[in-house]
Structures are given as structure tokens and as C-alpha cells.
Design a protein around this motif. Structure first.
Motif, mmCIF file in Angstrom:
data_model
loop_
_atom_site.group_PDB
_atom_site.id
_atom_site.type_symbol
_atom_site.label_atom_id
_atom_site.label_comp_id
_atom_site.label_asym_id
_atom_site.label_seq_id
_atom_site.Cartn_x
_atom_site.Cartn_y
_atom_site.Cartn_z
ATOM 1 N N ARG A 148 -7.461 -1.397 -11.812
ATOM 2 C CA ARG A 148 -7.078 -0.681 -10.580
ATOM 3 C C ARG A 148 -5.707 -1.156 -10.130
ATOM 4 N NH1 ARG A 148 -11.019 0.253 -5.764
ATOM 5 N NH2 ARG A 148 -9.179 1.493 -5.310
ATOM 6 N N PRO A 149 -4.653 -0.428 -10.499
ATOM 7 C CA PRO A 149 -3.300 -0.836 -10.096
ATOM 8 C C PRO A 149 -3.050 -0.557 -8.609
ATOM 9 C CG PRO A 149 -3.277 0.727 -11.951
ATOM 10 C CD PRO A 149 -4.641 0.761 -11.368
ATOM 11 N N VAL A 150 -2.365 -1.483 -7.965
ATOM 12 C CA VAL A 150 -1.976 -1.335 -6.557
ATOM 13 C C VAL A 150 -0.455 -1.467 -6.510
ATOM 14 C CG1 VAL A 150 -2.162 -2.357 -4.253
ATOM 15 C CG2 VAL A 150 -4.147 -2.376 -5.794
ATOM 16 N N PRO A 151 0.249 -0.468 -5.960
ATOM 17 C CA PRO A 151 1.724 -0.546 -5.986
ATOM 18 C C PRO A 151 2.267 -1.785 -5.279
ATOM 19 C CG PRO A 151 0.984 1.651 -5.338
ATOM 20 C CD PRO A 151 -0.243 0.779 -5.346
ATOM 21 N N ALA A 152 3.337 -2.346 -5.860
ATOM 22 C CA ALA A 152 4.066 -3.448 -5.220
ATOM 23 C C ALA A 152 4.867 -2.886 -4.053
ATOM 24 C CB ALA A 152 5.014 -4.069 -6.239
ATOM 25 N N LYS A 153 5.415 -3.781 -3.220
ATOM 26 C CA LYS A 153 6.313 -3.322 -2.147
ATOM 27 C C LYS A 153 7.522 -2.669 -2.791
ATOM 28 C CE LYS A 153 5.449 -6.895 1.294
ATOM 29 N NZ LYS A 153 5.972 -8.221 1.617
ATOM 30 N N GLN A 154 7.886 -1.505 -2.319
ATOM 31 C CA GLN A 154 8.993 -0.760 -2.924
ATOM 32 C C GLN A 154 10.335 -1.465 -2.759
ATOM 33 O OE1 GLN A 154 8.986 2.412 -4.758
ATOM 34 N NE2 GLN A 154 6.996 1.449 -5.025
ATOM 35 N N ALA A 155 10.477 -2.230 -1.664
ATOM 36 C CA ALA A 155 11.784 -2.841 -1.380
ATOM 37 C C ALA A 155 12.184 -3.860 -2.442
ATOM 38 C CB ALA A 155 11.750 -3.507 -0.016
ATOM 39 N N ASP A 156 11.218 -4.647 -2.936
ATOM 40 C CA ASP A 156 11.601 -5.729 -3.857
ATOM 41 C C ASP A 156 10.548 -5.994 -4.944
ATOM 42 O OD1 ASP A 156 9.571 -6.836 -2.397
ATOM 43 O OD2 ASP A 156 10.701 -8.585 -1.710
ATOM 44 N N PHE A 157 9.542 -5.145 -5.076
ATOM 45 C CA PHE A 157 8.486 -5.270 -6.102
ATOM 46 C C PHE A 157 7.655 -6.553 -5.937
ATOM 47 C CE2 PHE A 157 11.800 -2.775 -8.495
ATOM 48 C CZ PHE A 157 11.137 -1.569 -8.421
ATOM 49 N N SER A 158 7.627 -7.105 -4.724
ATOM 50 C CA SER A 158 6.749 -8.264 -4.484
ATOM 51 C C SER A 158 5.350 -7.733 -4.134
ATOM 52 C CB SER A 158 7.317 -9.144 -3.376
ATOM 53 O OG SER A 158 7.328 -8.430 -2.160
ATOM 54 N N PRO A 159 4.315 -8.597 -4.173
ATOM 55 C CA PRO A 159 2.948 -8.108 -3.917
ATOM 56 C C PRO A 159 2.804 -7.562 -2.499
ATOM 57 C CG PRO A 159 2.932 -10.367 -4.774
ATOM 58 C CD PRO A 159 4.358 -10.027 -4.486
ATOM 59 N N ASP A 160 2.129 -6.431 -2.383
ATOM 60 C CA ASP A 160 1.859 -5.828 -1.078
ATOM 61 C C ASP A 160 0.448 -6.268 -0.678
ATOM 62 O OD1 ASP A 160 1.277 -4.222 1.069
ATOM 63 O OD2 ASP A 160 2.214 -2.433 0.226
ATOM 64 N N LEU A 161 0.374 -7.372 0.059
ATOM 65 C CA LEU A 161 -0.945 -7.976 0.321
ATOM 66 C C LEU A 161 -1.869 -7.073 1.141
ATOM 67 C CD1 LEU A 161 0.377 -11.586 0.660
ATOM 68 C CD2 LEU A 161 -1.239 -10.798 -1.072
ATOM 69 N N PRO A 162 -1.379 -6.392 2.195
ATOM 70 C CA PRO A 162 -2.291 -5.488 2.917
ATOM 71 C C PRO A 162 -2.835 -4.377 2.011
ATOM 72 C CG PRO A 162 -0.303 -5.912 4.219
ATOM 73 C CD PRO A 162 -0.063 -6.514 2.864
ATOM 74 N N ALA A 163 -1.985 -3.848 1.112
ATOM 75 C CA ALA A 163 -2.467 -2.785 0.207
ATOM 76 C C ALA A 163 -3.484 -3.368 -0.774
ATOM 77 C CB ALA A 163 -1.288 -2.175 -0.552
ATOM 78 N N LEU A 164 -3.232 -4.582 -1.238
ATOM 79 C CA LEU A 164 -4.183 -5.220 -2.166
ATOM 80 C C LEU A 164 -5.532 -5.427 -1.477
ATOM 81 C CD1 LEU A 164 -1.986 -7.908 -3.957
ATOM 82 C CD2 LEU A 164 -3.255 -6.060 -5.060
ATOM 83 N N GLU A 165 -5.457 -5.894 -0.225
ATOM 84 C CA GLU A 165 -6.698 -6.197 0.506
ATOM 85 C C GLU A 165 -7.624 -4.976 0.528
ATOM 86 O OE1 GLU A 165 -6.377 -8.327 4.130
ATOM 87 O OE2 GLU A 165 -8.578 -8.308 4.320
ATOM 88 N N LYS A 166 -7.028 -3.802 0.674
ATOM 89 C CA LYS A 166 -7.840 -2.567 0.754
ATOM 90 C C LYS A 166 -8.474 -2.213 -0.592
ATOM 91 C CE LYS A 166 -5.216 -0.348 4.417
ATOM 92 N NZ LYS A 166 -3.769 -0.174 4.282
ATOM 93 N N ALA A 167 -7.947 -2.770 -1.680
ATOM 94 C CA ALA A 167 -8.423 -2.360 -3.010
ATOM 95 C C ALA A 167 -9.659 -3.149 -3.472
ATOM 96 C CB ALA A 167 -7.297 -2.519 -4.025
#
Ligand code: PLP
Length: 396
Positions: A148-167
């Protein structure tokens, strides 16, 4: 009904872009001459291994007449090789590791497959951060899991923790991270990794099962401008490092890699036994024998980082001069610029007409971008300038 399994047919289809670029490259080189083509499609390191590697070959040759000189060995590798690796990784990871925390195997890829086989039940989910190394999908589905891929933050490709939390959900068994990253070159910060560890702890409690942090680290050695690559083993009790010498010693064809478990991991011995058994039953049987001798002599050495650093500068200048939008990679040997016009597959096709080969971001679960691997000479990078300019102008 075709000859292939549904799973294999789907894998062929999903990896078809990288394969197609490889075939296009072969064709273009035949037509125009290899010196006219700039091939940035493959992450296959061109640098020679460090000279210490030859010591391993000589030692092996001197021992050839001994019984079992090329025999089977323990499924996790030779004791002496594990001991040396434990000392080396203890320093790198900043935690005390013993032989019992490690398994040698067939590259980071083989070790990840062995670990996934050991822990996945059918339908279990593994999260990852997009864009991602496309093989993860196959590694997870090989063992009945779902990626289940979760997109990184678009600004710098770092982990998007709130988006990950939802997954996360009751089926989540782990998350794969890759830093320095293929394809973005991003290095995850210690703060992000510590926050991710906290999230995994919380979710493990909520769903009453351990959720593993699988850290895929073949590019750990390759960080530019003194950037730190934080270690994960001290941060999380269910962390697993998958590493290799494919890039650091330029030995990808030898397939020597390893798995390291956090030393304070509960049920560590059982998990290690599971991974070692999986390594055997997957048909790897044991790690490459030659590779262990090479490590004996070359562990701690690496290819000349200055060569990659200089190429990174040439690629930065070339892309800037050609008018591309990109984040300068902090590690690994890839750039991941925005595809002019927004359609990455169309753009990459147009770029190939200019004899410049790249891979569309769609091949990494992130359309709208494209990947350039810079494990080629500075001359090959520089001569792409005009083609890059023309391809961009076409979509302006
Ligand atoms: C992100 C990533 N993970 C894993 C691998 C596989 O590495 P190994 O040769 O150690 O199996 C690669 C190889 O290119 C890679 O880019």
C-alpha cells in the motif's frame, strides 16, 4: 488461459516501462552508436570495486584444494563472516550487534523476500512511501501480501506522517522505507524517523500485533555534502535493516547482502530462524560464498564517492541549463525531476527520440516525474544537454 500465472503476467506488465527503456536503449545504441546515447535508465554502478576485493579472490584461490572449499554452509552464512559483519554494523548503526542478530543472504532484495516470507499471512499489508522502488510490489505479493503506497510530501519527498497514519489498519504488518532513496535521492531526517517509530509503536498497540519497520539501505554509504543517514536500529524495537554491498563495493552481480534485526527485538531468535528457513526454502539456500570472502577483505571500504559527487554536480548543471525543475539529491545516484508537460510517459518517449534514456515516474508509483540514474561518465551526462533542452521545448 495463457502460459503465465496471473501474478507473473501482472508483474511483467507493471515492470514493462523499465524493460522497454532497456530494450529501446539497446536498439538506439545499435543504430546510432553507444557514444551518441545518454543512458540514464539503469541503476547499475559502473565504478570498479575497491582494490581490497582482490584479496578475497586470492584467499579463495589459495584454499581451493581444501575439502568443501565451495561447499554448502549454514543457511545464514559463515560464522566468521557474521562476526565481522556484526562488528562493522555495530559501529554503523550505533547499537551492539551480535552474530545472532544477523543473516547474510542474496542482496538486500533476497533478504527482504526472506523476511517478508517469514512474517506475512495472506492479505497482510505492507506500507511504503511513494515514489518507491517498483520491485517492492512483487516482493510483497510473492508472499501473499499487499503493498500500500502512500505518497511522500510533494515539497521534498520526505515521509508524510499524517497521510501514513491514515493508511494503517488491522492488516498492516510493516512499512518499507528507503533512505537514501531510489528514485528521489532524499535522506529521511532523524526527527521524521523517530516520529515514524512512535507512530509504529502506537499502531502496534492499537492493532495488538508488531508492525515492522523494514529499512532498505543499499545506498546508505552514498550521502553528499556530509549529510547524515540516521540509523534505525536504535530507534525502534521492531526495526529490520536490509543492506548490501551492491552499490558500496560495486558488487551487484555477486548478490551479497544482509538482514539485521534490532538487538532488543522481542522474539528476535524466532524471527531470525524464520528468515533463515525462508532463505533456504526460497531456494537461495545460503548467501554467496565468494561474496563472503570479498567482504572479509573489503568490509568498511567503498567505491570512490568523489566520482559520484562530481557527476551529481554535472547533472545539476546540465538540468539547470536545460531548464528543468528538480530537487538536488542528498544521497544515492538518481535525480527525479518534474516531467515537462506533466505526462511522464509521453515525455520520456520524446526524450528517447533525443537519444536520452530515462524512466517515467509512473514506474515508481509517481506519475508526472522521471528518473535519471547518474552511474555513467560525466561526458555521457554532459552530452545529454541539447537533447534535454529540445525535449523540454517540445512540451513548453
Ligand atoms: C531501493 C533499492 N532496494 C533494493 C535494491 C536491490 O539491491 P540488492 O542488489 O542489494 O539486492 C535496489 C537495487 O537497485 C534498490 O535500488
Amino acid at each position: 488461459m495463457g502460459v503465465l500465472s496471473d501474478q507473473c503476467a501482472a508483474m511483467l506488465e507493471s515492470s514493462s516501462w523499465i524493460r522497454r527503456m532497456f530494450e529501446t536503449g539497446m536498439e538506439l545504441k545499435k543504430q546510432h552508436g553507444a557514444d551518441k546515447v545518454s543512458d540514464f535508465s539503469l541503476g547499475n554502478p559502473d565504478l570498479p570495486p575497491p582494490p581490497e576485493v582482490a584479496g578475497g579472490l586470492r584467499e579463495l584461490e589459495a584454499n581451493l584444494n581444501r575439502p568443501f572449499s565451495f561447499g554448502y554452509m549454514p543457511n545464514c552464512g559463515f560464522d566468521w563472516a557474521l562476526r565481522r559483519l556484526a562488528a562493522y554494523l555495530s559501529e554503523e548503526q550505533g547499537v551492539k550487534l551480535e552474530e545472532g542478530d544477523l543473516m547474510l543472504g542474496c542482496g538486500a532484495a533476497g533478504c527482504m523476500n526472506a523476511f517478508l516470507k517469514a512474517v506475512l499471512n495472506p492479505g497482510d499489508e505492507i506500507l511504503c512511501i511513494a515514489p518507491y522502488f517498483v520491485e517492492y510490489g512483487a516482493y510483497v505479493s510473492n508472499h501473499g501480501g499487499v503493498l500500500r503506497p502512500v505518497p511522500a510530501k510533494q515539497a521534498d519527498f520526505s515521509p508524510d506522517l499524517p497521510a501514513l497514519e491514515k493508511a494503517f489498519g488491522p492488516k498492516t504488518r510493516g512499512i518499507i522505507i528507503n533512505s537514501p532513496n531510489n528514485p528521489t535521492g532524499q535522506i529521511y531526517s532523524k526527527d521524521d524517523l523517530a516520529a515514524l517509530a512512535e507512530l509504529l509503536r502506537r499502531k502496534s498497540r492499537e492493532y495488538k500485533r508488531p508492525i515492522f519497520l523494514l529499512s532498505d539501505e543499499p545506498y546508505r554509504f552514498l550521502a553528499y555534502d556530509g549529510a547524515e543517514v540516521p540509523a534505525v536500529l536504535p530507534l525502534y524495537e521492531y526495526a529490520v535493516v536490509l543492506g548490501s554491498f551492491s552499490k558500496s563495493l560495486s558488487l551487484p552481480g555477486e548478490r551479497i547482502g544482509y538482514l539485521a534485526l534490532a538487538p532488543h527485538m522481542p522474539d528476535k531468535a524466532l524471527l531470525r530462524s524464520g528468515a533463515i528457513t525462508a532463505n533456504r526454502t526460497l531456494g537461495f539456500v545460503n548467501p554467496p560464498l565468494v561474496g563472503q570472502y570479498l567482504l572479509k577483505h573489503a568490509l568498511g571500504k567503498h567505491v570512490d564517492l568523489n566520482v559520484y559527487a562530481a557527476r551529481r554536480e554535472v547533472m545539476t548543471q546540465t538540468l539547470t541549463a536545460a531548464g528543468y525543475e528538480f530537487i538536488k539529491p542528498r544521497g544515492a545516484f538518481y535525480f527525479f525531476p518534474k516531467a515537462p508537460g506533466g505526462n511522464d510517459t509521453e515525455f520520456v518517449r520524446r526524450l528517447a527520440e533525443e537519444l536520452v534514456l530515462a524512466v517515467p515516474g509512473s514506474g515508481f508509483g509517481m506519475p508526472g516525474f522521471f528518473r535519471l540514474a547518474f552511474c555513467v561518465s560525466e561526458a555521457e551526462i554532459s552530452r545529454a544537454l541539447d537533447g534535454l533542452k529540445r525535449a523540454r521545448a517540445h512540451f513548453a
